[in-house]
Design an enzyme around this catalytic site. Structure first.
Site, short mmCIF file in Angstrom:
data_model
loop_
_atom_site.label_atom_id
_atom_site.label_comp_id
_atom_site.label_asym_id
_atom_site.label_seq_id
_atom_site.Cartn_x
_atom_site.Cartn_y
_atom_site.Cartn_z
N MET A 102 1.10 -1.09 -0.04
CA MET A 102 0.14 0.01 0.04
C MET A 102 0.79 1.27 0.02
O MET A 102 1.86 1.18 0.60
CB MET A 102 -0.65 -0.21 1.34
CG MET A 102 -1.56 1.15 1.53
SD MET A 102 -2.54 0.86 2.94
CE MET A 102 -2.34 -0.94 3.15
N ARG A 157 9.86 -1.54 2.54
CA ARG A 157 9.04 -0.70 1.53
C ARG A 157 8.72 -1.48 0.30
O ARG A 157 9.13 -2.37 0.11
CB ARG A 157 10.18 0.46 1.18
CG ARG A 157 10.75 1.29 2.23
CD ARG A 157 11.76 2.13 1.99
NE ARG A 157 12.11 3.18 3.06
CZ ARG A 157 13.28 3.79 3.08
NH1 ARG A 157 13.86 3.96 1.65
NH2 ARG A 157 13.47 4.61 3.73
N HIS A 158 7.80 -0.78 -0.33
CA HIS A 158 7.16 -1.66 -1.54
C HIS A 158 8.22 -1.52 -2.66
O HIS A 158 9.07 -0.69 -2.88
CB HIS A 158 5.86 -0.71 -1.90
CG HIS A 158 4.80 -0.93 -1.17
ND1 HIS A 158 4.01 -2.05 -0.77
CD2 HIS A 158 4.07 0.43 -0.29
CE1 HIS A 158 3.13 -1.59 -0.18
NE2 HIS A 158 3.01 -0.46 0.38
N GLU A 159 8.08 -2.78 -3.36
CA GLU A 159 8.91 -2.96 -4.32
C GLU A 159 8.77 -1.90 -5.49
O GLU A 159 7.63 -1.34 -5.73
CB GLU A 159 8.74 -4.40 -5.11
CG GLU A 159 9.82 -4.78 -6.31
CD GLU A 159 11.31 -4.58 -5.62
OE1 GLU A 159 11.90 -3.84 -6.03
OE2 GLU A 159 11.65 -5.31 -5.01
#
Length: 600
Positions: A1, A238-240
């Site tokens: 998200m 953290r998001h890719e």
């Protein structure tokens, strides 16, 4: 998200030259909470390492370095200028980006040098070319360590040149302990966004409630809160940036999955208690509207400063996607759910009992495939799934997200979608892209429907725990095989790569595979063998909407955020994020003991 607030980009090499220049015990709480407090104390009181006590003559060179940064001094002993370019190993088919130009040596026997800050999150490849003829002199791959000092030497050999990297000052170990200028202190306020399955009603008696479902939801929520608070500012929390998975990419699909499971259990229970399908449909619609409205307010924080401005109001979001997925899947279940459930004593294809709903979901998936791979997008190749920016050698810099981004811009407008996507970190994209956009919502429906299928298995094989677990494992194996086929078991080379930003089909099948395996483990240990009560994760799982909204609304307040002594310390960030997450676990435990459950 995605975060609702843009963060400073520390995931890329910075190309500009750098100028040298006691915690109280909580009594009366079960052993799970005592373990959490012990962990926090262990992390907070980090002993100083020996090298902190040893004089460090390169200390002044470290002072201006931030988290995930190292200092690189490039020394040129050649008679020509040298252009230094770089590329992250996580950047697929990317063009090299300029780091800087090193002037030619001033005179024989001397060298010229320029300092740069470089990222330490991932290994990078450095390429050095002579200017102006752009002849490649050398290329090397190196993974710099945080706060380390390095020298890269370009030396003149007979009819050739040679480059090498020397470590001038050892980096800190940011994954175990760091240099601490101050001891860990609790100071004053200041934090950073998940979701939750809010649709399952809390029964009057929790004895009939499947504790493994609450535990699954609670695990997802706790990880989500921890990640949204920063996860110690480590890159794997953290998001890719585009294709691939990190820890942060796991939890939202698991929320959607377990929401589908809860829909199945809830609808079946309410139908057996005498509720009509029409009355339940009205509740479904009303809950969906509430979730959507709450989501809009949460991701547009200016409501605290006055009326929301329509000019830059972001419309898609996490709760909005949840509301849409809940509306569609719950409505489908209401059309096919049975008031009387037969207990299946043999392994049968329970899918056939609900084939109309499966047909609808498969048609929606066919629509996703058609729009993704066949919809013409102006200025972009048809079926493009790439990140744009510097990816694909910079040929499609404005094509981030392909058809998914085009549909969002066309229906919602560029100002009403997410402005700082995670693809900016590695791929240097410059166009808005929303990871909770319209097209990806189709696959979130599929994810919720697979969770609904897990709920149907629980209902139909409720007298046969072994059959439940075997069916879960069969579904996990089946979905894992689909993922392997779609991705060719690679990050970037498959037909449909695993991609959280796109919510690609392989992303759904992969995460659903993980969800079935995790659910069978929890079901066996919590509900079958009763080796574990599910604590402390089951408590936030029973009050998920309150924990999610609460951690969003109170994110800037103590004890969830305080002023840190060293904001560039992973240790202090990790301590703060663990404390904030543990506070919400404790709050949910207290509410559970007082039998307070918030639902919409």
């Amino acid at each position: 998200m995605e975060k609702k607030k843009p963060k400073k980009n520390t995931g890329v090499v910075i190309g500009e030259p750098k100028n040298p220049k006691n915690m109280a015990h909580f009594e009366g709480i079960n052993n799970s909470f005592r373990a959490v407090i012990a962990l926090l104390v262990a992390v907070c009181v980090v002993p100083l390492t020996a090298d902190v006590l040893t004089p460090d003559f390169s200390h002044q060179r470290r002072l201006d370095l931030k988290m995930d940064e190292a200092l690189l001094r490039v020394n040129n002993e050649l008679d020509s200028d040298v252009l230094v370019t770089w590329r992250s190993e996580r950047c697929y088919q990317c063009s090299y980006q300029q780091l800087g130009v090193i002037p030619a040596r001033p005179s024989p026997g001397q060298s010229s040098s320029v300092d740069f800050t470089v990222s330490t999150q991932h290994a990078i490849t450095l390429q050095l070319n002579s200017t102006p003829d752009t002849l490649e002199l050398c290329k090397l791959r190196f993974h710099f360590g945080e706060h380390g000092n390095y020298s890269l030497w370009m030396k003149n050999l007979t009819n050739s040149s040679r480059c090498s990297i020397v470590t001038d000052a050892d980096p800190v170990n940011s994954y175990i302990r760091e240099r601490l200028q101050h001891k860990c202190e609790l100071g004053y306020p200041r934090i950073e966004s998940p979701v939750t399955d809010s649709i399952s009603p809390v029964p009057a008696s929790t004895s009939k409630r499947l504790r493994s479902v609450d535990t699954f939801r609670g695990i997802s929520l706790v990880i989500m809160v921890f990640v949204n608070y920063g996860g110690g500012r480590y890159w794997f929390f953290r998001h890719e940036s585009w294709n691939g998975l990190t820890v942060a990419d796991l939890v939202f699909p698991w929320f959607v999955f377990i929401m589908g499971t809860s829909i199945s259990l809830s609808v079946s229970s309410l139908l057996r208690s005498g509720s009509t399908r029409c009355s339940l449909l009205r509740k479904v619609v009303w809950r969906s509207v509430q979730l959507f409205i709450i989501g809009v307010f949460i991701i547009n924080p200016n409501y605290c400063q006055g009326p929301l401005s329509w000019n830059n109001l972001r419309i898609p979001g996490v709760l909005q996607r949840l509301s849409w997925s809940y509306l569609v899947v719950a409505s489908l279940d209401l059309t096919v759910a049975r008031g009387h459930l037969d207990v299946l004593t043999t392994v049968s294809l329970e899918v056939l009992l609900y084939w109309p709903a499966w047909v609808c979901v498969l048609l929606l998936e066919a629509l996703w495939l058609f729009l993704t791979f066949l919809l013409p997008v102006p200025g972009c190749p048809t079926g493009y799934l790439g990140p744009g920016g510097i990816g694909d050698m910079g040929r499609y810099s404005d094509c981030t997200g392909g058809a998914a981004a085009f549909i969002d811009r066309w229906l919602l407008g560029e100002n009403h979608i997410y402005q700082t996507p995670s693809s900016r970190v590695i791929y240097a994209t410059h166009v808005p892209y929303d990871p909770e956009g319209i097209l990806g919502s189709i696959n979130s429906i599929l994810m919720a429907f697979l969770g609904l299928q897990a709920g149907k298995i629980i209902l139909h094989y409720r007298e046969l725990p072994r059959s439940i677990m075997s069916r879960f494992l069969m579904w996990g194996l089946f979905l894992g095989a689909i993922s392997a086929l779609l991705t060719k078991c690679s990050t970037d080379e498959g037909f449909i790569p695993v991609n959280k930003n796109l919510w690609s089909l392989s992303y759904v099948t992969t995460l659903a595979c993980f969800a079935f395996v995790l659910l069978v483990l929890l079901y066996y240990t919590v509900d079958v063998k009763r080796w574990w009560s599910g604590a402390p994760f089951c408590y936030p799982g029973m009050n998920s909407i309150l924990v999610y909204v609460g951690h969003e609304v109170f994110e800037e307040y103590f004890p969830f955020r305080w002023k840190m002594a060293n904001s560039q310390s992973h240790t202090e960030h990790l301590t703060q994020n663990l404390v904030a997450t543990s506070c919400w676990v404790l709050i949910s435990y207290v509410l559970y003991k007082k039998k307070i459950f918030w639902k919409i």
